[in-house]
Design a protein around this motif. Sequence first.
Motif, PDB file in Angstrom:
ATOM      1  N   SER A  45       0.885  -1.158   0.000  1.00  0.00           N
ATOM      2  CA  SER A  45       0.000   0.000   0.000  1.00  0.00           C
ATOM      3  C   SER A  45       0.923   1.208   0.000  1.00  0.00           C
ATOM      4  N   GLY A  46       0.637   2.172  -0.848  1.00  0.00           N
ATOM      5  CA  GLY A  46       1.562   3.301  -0.993  1.00  0.00           C
ATOM      6  C   GLY A  46       1.203   4.471  -0.096  1.00  0.00           C
ATOM      7  N   ARG A  47       2.062   5.449  -0.061  1.00  0.00           N
ATOM      8  CA  ARG A  47       1.802   6.673   0.701  1.00  0.00           C
ATOM      9  C   ARG A  47       0.568   7.368   0.121  1.00  0.00           C
ATOM     10  N   ASP A  48      -0.285   7.878   1.015  1.00  0.00           N
ATOM     11  CA  ASP A  48      -1.533   8.538   0.637  1.00  0.00           C
ATOM     12  C   ASP A  48      -2.386   7.629  -0.255  1.00  0.00           C
ATOM     13  N   GLN A  49      -2.533   6.391   0.210  1.00  0.00           N
ATOM     14  CA  GLN A  49      -3.293   5.385  -0.535  1.00  0.00           C
ATOM     15  C   GLN A  49      -4.788   5.544  -0.297  1.00  0.00           C
ATOM     16  N   HIS A  50      -5.556   5.473  -1.367  1.00  0.00           N
ATOM     17  CA  HIS A  50      -7.019   5.435  -1.266  1.00  0.00           C
ATOM     18  C   HIS A  50      -7.505   4.211  -2.025  1.00  0.00           C
ATOM     19  N   MET A  51      -8.777   3.893  -1.848  1.00  0.00           N
ATOM     20  CA  MET A  51      -9.386   2.814  -2.622  1.00  0.00           C
ATOM     21  C   MET A  51      -9.790   3.365  -3.981  1.00  0.00           C
ATOM     22  N   MET A  52      -9.006   3.110  -5.006  1.00  0.00           N
ATOM     23  CA  MET A  52      -9.308   3.473  -6.390  1.00  0.00           C
ATOM     24  C   MET A  52      -9.278   4.976  -6.679  1.00  0.00           C
ATOM     25  N   THR A  53      -9.072   5.780  -5.677  1.00  0.00           N
ATOM     26  CA  THR A  53      -9.111   7.228  -5.933  1.00  0.00           C
ATOM     27  C   THR A  53      -7.921   7.918  -5.279  1.00  0.00           C
ATOM     28  N   SER A  54      -6.735   7.396  -5.486  1.00  0.00           N
ATOM     29  CA  SER A  54      -5.524   8.042  -4.948  1.00  0.00           C
ATOM     30  C   SER A  54      -5.152   9.217  -5.854  1.00  0.00           C
ATOM     31  N   TYR A  55      -6.030  10.216  -5.871  1.00  0.00           N
ATOM     32  CA  TYR A  55      -5.862  11.345  -6.787  1.00  0.00           C
ATOM     33  C   TYR A  55      -5.073  12.487  -6.165  1.00  0.00           C
ATOM     34  N   TYR A  56      -4.583  12.297  -4.944  1.00  0.00           N
ATOM     35  CA  TYR A  56      -4.059  13.440  -4.202  1.00  0.00           C
ATOM     36  C   TYR A  56      -2.542  13.389  -4.061  1.00  0.00           C
ATOM     37  N   ARG A  57      -1.931  12.398  -4.697  1.00  0.00           N
ATOM     38  CA  ARG A  57      -0.477  12.268  -4.642  1.00  0.00           C
ATOM     39  C   ARG A  57       0.158  13.282  -5.591  1.00  0.00           C
ATOM     40  N   PRO A  58       1.469  13.529  -5.401  1.00  0.00           N
ATOM     41  CA  PRO A  58       2.126  14.516  -6.274  1.00  0.00           C
ATOM     42  C   PRO A  58       1.879  14.225  -7.756  1.00  0.00           C
ATOM     43  N   THR A  59       1.896  12.945  -8.135  1.00  0.00           N
ATOM     44  CA  THR A  59       1.551  12.600  -9.511  1.00  0.00           C
ATOM     45  C   THR A  59       0.642  11.388  -9.469  1.00  0.00           C
ATOM     46  N   ILE A  60      -0.275  11.275 -10.452  1.00  0.00           N
ATOM     47  CA  ILE A  60      -1.183  10.125 -10.460  1.00  0.00           C
ATOM     48  C   ILE A  60      -1.059   9.322 -11.757  1.00  0.00           C
ATOM     49  N   SER A  61       0.040   9.529 -12.467  1.00  0.00           N
ATOM     50  CA  SER A  61       0.210   8.793 -13.717  1.00  0.00           C
ATOM     51  C   SER A  61       0.918   7.457 -13.493  1.00  0.00           C
ATOM     52  N   GLY A  62       1.303   7.183 -12.259  1.00  0.00           N
ATOM     53  CA  GLY A  62       1.889   5.880 -11.942  1.00  0.00           C
ATOM     54  C   GLY A  62       1.026   5.160 -10.926  1.00  0.00           C
ATOM     55  N   ILE A  63       1.503   3.971 -10.505  1.00  0.00           N
ATOM     56  CA  ILE A  63       0.811   3.199  -9.470  1.00  0.00           C
ATOM     57  C   ILE A  63       1.862   2.847  -8.426  1.00  0.00           C
ATOM     58  N   PRO A  64       2.149   3.771  -7.493  1.00  0.00           N
ATOM     59  CA  PRO A  64       3.273   3.562  -6.572  1.00  0.00           C
ATOM     60  C   PRO A  64       3.215   2.235  -5.828  1.00  0.00           C
ATOM     61  N   GLU A  65       2.005   1.790  -5.447  1.00  0.00           N
ATOM     62  CA  GLU A  65       1.905   0.538  -4.700  1.00  0.00           C
ATOM     63  C   GLU A  65       2.368  -0.645  -5.549  1.00  0.00           C
ATOM     64  N   MET A  66       2.174  -0.533  -6.866  1.00  0.00           N
ATOM     65  CA  MET A  66       2.660  -1.615  -7.726  1.00  0.00           C
ATOM     66  C   MET A  66       4.185  -1.554  -7.837  1.00  0.00           C
TER      67      MET A  66
END
Lengths: 300, 390
Positions: free
Chosen positions: B249-270
């Motif tokens: 689970s990544g920093r600032d993780q949400h269920m399907m809506t982790s839109y608040y991270r510095p960038t959302i074009s990746g999948i940090p948890e993956m």
Amino acid sequence: MTTYDDRLAAFSGRVLVERRPAPDPVNVPMIRQWVEAMGDANPRYLGEQPVAPASMMQAWTMRGYAPTDASAGAFEELVALLEEGGYTSVVATDSELDFHREVVPGDHLSVEEVVESISAEKRTGLGAGRFVSTLKTYRDSADEVVATQRWRTLRFRPAEPAPEAVLRPRPAINLDNEFWFTAAREERLVVQRCADCKALRHPPGPCCPDCTSFAWDTVEASGRGTLYSYVVAHHPRHPAFDYPLLIAVVELDEGTRLITNLTGATADELTVGMALEVEWLRADADLTLPVFRPVRPREH
Amino acid sequence: MGSLSGQTAIIGIGATEFSKASGRSELQLACEAVVAAIADAGLRPGDVDGMVTFTAESSAEIHVARNTGIGDLSFFSRVPHGGGAACGTVAHAAAAIHAGLAEVVVCWRAFNERSGERYGLGQASRPMDTNADRAAYSWMTPFGLSTPAQWVAMFARRYMHEYGATSEDFGRVAVLDRARAATNPKAWFHGRPITLEEHQASRWIAEPLHLLDCCQETDGGQALVVVSAARAKDLPHVPAYVVGAAQASGRDQHMMTSYYRPTISGIPEMGLVGDQLWAQSGLRPADMQAAVLYDHFTPFVLPQLEELGFCGRGEAASFVADGHLELDGSLPLNTHGGQLGEAYLHGMNGIAEGVRLVRGASVNQPGDVGNVVVTAGTGVPTSALVLGAR
């Protein structure tokens, strides 16, 4: 091939109701009952030389209550054709009477009704329908026209009963998010701020991820931001929303982002990065939400 | 205790048919899959002493155990966050076996996801309460953002903006999956490949997602049996060794809506899962002969390739277009047809395909597969495996 519209149009000019004599000649007893019922004290109606009230014109020639032969007349034919088109309901919309002379006791009237026109389908508050205009001609026993009546009815397909207003899905208000929705009801867009390290955060929560402080307050946002990303939702449809529905993530000038709706723009006018400003949506009595619209050039 | 890598193996797989209306209870689907997997492993229900499933599963282990003749259990756990749980079930099983908590662990997932409760219809009509999970929807559903397709579309639009990817780039994933499914008799879309033109012409669900970017919904069940590497050697099938198993689970993780991270074009948890897999196994992306990547929606397949290191950031669209994921490419993808083509079993059918690839038993076997990477749900706290022939 004959279309439905052609079949309706063929009625124009047709005699809808053959000339039909009134059951009784114009007479004082019926006039007396009418003016009594109407509370009309005009002395002309029951004086030395009585005159029938103009408003009684239709009354003289009305069919009685006894059942009549309803087979195979042009009127029944038209009603059946309209029902075939789904126009099963009727409401009279207007009646324009034109009087040629006064009617007096002893006149034996008759009426004939001819179709003038049948409109294309119109959308009305009652449902989709067609206006049927006819001309009724009232004559005396010498065939002189005493009055004409342009008579219009709306034959309509009853509209589905309006669906009950469905509200937007409710937010689950709890101790951690209540302040935000309360501020929204007052049309204030607030952002949670750590009272210690001053970091802003959204969506809000009880603890600051930067310094673990549980103390927080809020700041009021400027309401300005940019479009970070967006979705044009088509399916499935929730009855509280209009589709296609524009849903966006907006980055506020203060730096936090939020999910919202876009207004004042169509999907093809959107570009990531465009400037937006807040607008308040009173969704219902209990829910006011910030939505965003493109910033327009200032008007002078 | 030492590394988890290679200490356990998946030795049995079993599934129901994949349908749109099973006509059976979810518990029955679970039992059928579990019984089939135990039989495939060459074991008996009484041999099982551990069970792992999803928190989303409607049939608790006690019901499945009681009905299938599984007796005493010494280990049971559940993995949260929807499809992100899939490989996590195997990670839990492997860890438990490695730690001596159990010897034979069954992992399963079964549901009537098409004829019963359809996830695709979204959260808007679900009952609300004030726990943190449900309250998180307060930031979405009042705005009409309530379905998985919409949640993914928000990421996809940003990915397109940052990297210049197009709907066709997403579509190529669907075309590839459906091509593999077309030759898989078990797949719902067996015999029904699609073209990129058909993908482009399919109706909008949530722009930029077309219908054919969205996976189907399925009734069915899938189970796996995990044992120690030592025990696996005595059982009939070629073991699919758990060479790597990780959750993240990544920093600032949400269920399907982790839109608040510095960038959302990746999948940090993956990315975090990948880092663990490579660290545990000592392998690199280039050591993978195949991949089974979670494909509930096509756009998330691209950043998975980037996070796992198969290509650089923003390069996935060309990586796909260049044919790397084809059967004769460097990384054959979703040989069973993926969830878009075979079935939406919350990723568990993908793990079974990973096992078949190691066994050399896939219907679309691309050649010898020494190692295959398998991922679980994207956009949520997730998990992944490297399964290997040794």
